[in-house]
Motif scaffolding. Structure first.
Motif, PDB file in Angstrom:
ATOM      1  N   VAL A  68     -64.668  47.998  -1.144  1.00 60.92           N
ATOM      2  CA  VAL A  68     -63.275  47.779  -0.711  1.00 60.92           C
ATOM      3  C   VAL A  68     -62.748  49.267  -0.686  1.00 60.92           C
ATOM      4  O   VAL A  68     -62.333  49.977  -1.526  1.00 60.92           O
ATOM      5  N   LYS A  72     -65.957  46.973   3.122  1.00 64.86           N
ATOM      6  CA  LYS A  72     -64.817  46.611   3.844  1.00 64.86           C
ATOM      7  C   LYS A  72     -63.753  47.660   4.171  1.00 64.86           C
ATOM      8  O   LYS A  72     -63.192  48.195   3.051  1.00 64.86           O
ATOM      9  N   SER A  84     -60.109  49.062   5.253  1.00 64.37           N
ATOM     10  CA  SER A  84     -58.903  48.719   5.380  1.00 64.37           C
ATOM     11  C   SER A  84     -58.113  49.463   6.606  1.00 64.37           C
ATOM     12  O   SER A  84     -58.832  50.013   7.298  1.00 64.37           O
TER      13      SER A  84
END
Length: 267
Positions: free
Chosen positions: A43, A66, A68
């Motif tokens: 992330v 992932k 952001s």
């Protein structure tokens, strides 16, 4: 800590747990996690704006990434040789990147950035409107056997299809002359050496389904009105004026062509 420096954890094969990158980090440097055995989902927090060249190269157990909202730059081959990577997800409000079925694109979806190496589809269709395939985009994917490429494509970066060992067939939505105008970078022999099938253009068939129908008229009208997420699979098919641009005159001529086509069918 605002920067994870270049080579910070380069070659740390004992590093198997995916690190929690703290909020506040803004840059991940070149080769920062190269060849680490990170296992799981990575992330990238909102504060990170830049991921360096080959930052996660060879992280062969990394399965998902992932991104952001803050990521604005991903340098070349940042996730290269990540042989277990199945998907790249992007926050919807990221202004620079987007994700379509796990494939990373620019926000406008005119550049295909990363096609994950462990995405197991045997066939893939690059959406109409894509003009560029980035360096290393498809590299080392062993599953891809056939790919459909739109005639909107202008450039394929170096090594974009490097070591795609099972790629054998290319369906190109355009003529051989148009294919030869695409700039294809170095080390793309798996693409250029594949069996390439060309398609003759059907005038008015902007959705590239093989026929001029009312669906094409509606699609062009939406595109001219700049309706969000409207893409033409073959914009050149609507260029009735042959002036390398689309406008209301082309739309009128498309409507006329459809009417004449329907009249001929009724006769």
């Amino acid at each position: 800590v605002k920067t994870i420096e270049n080579n910070a954890f380069n070659g740390c094969q004992g590093l198997t747990s995916v690190p929690t990158i703290p909020e506040g980090v803004q840059e991940i440097g070149d080769y920062a996690f190269n060849a680490c055995k990170l296992n799981g989902t990575l992330v990238i927090p909102n504060t990170v704006t830049s991921i360096g060249e080959m930052a996660f190269l060879g992280c062969t157990s990394l399965k998902s990434v992932k991104l952001s909202t803050g990521v604005a730059k991903i340098d070349k081959n940042a996730f290269g040789s990540c042989s277990a990577l199945r998907e790249v997800q992007v926050a919807k409000d990221n202004p620079n990147f987007s994700s379509l079925d796990g494939v990373l694109y620019s926000k406008a979806q005119d550049t295909l950035v990363i096609y994950p190496a462990a995405k197991t589809d045997a066939a893939y269709t690059i959406p109409g409107g894509v003009t560029s395939v980035a360096m290393y985009a498809f590299s080392e994917n062993p599953y891809l056997e056939t790919i459909a490429i739109p005639n909107s494509l202008i450039k394929v970066g170096d090594s974009a299809f490097f070591n795609c060992k099972n790629l054998r067939s290319v369906s190109y939505n355009g003529t051989e002359e148009e294919w030869n105008q695409i700039t294809i970078g170095l080390l793309n022999e798996k693409l250029t050496g594949a069996n390439i099938q060309y398609q003759e253009r059907i005038i008015g068939d902007v959705n590239a389904d093989g026929a001029l129908t009312i669906s094409d008229v509606v699609l062009l009208q939406k595109w001219l009105l700049a309706v969000p997420d409207t893409q033409l699979a073959d914009w050149k098919a609507a260029d009735f004026n042959e002036d390398q641009s689309l406008n209301g005159f082309d739309l009128c001529q498309m409507r006329y062509a459809l009417l004449k086509q329907e009249e001929n069918i009724q006769q």
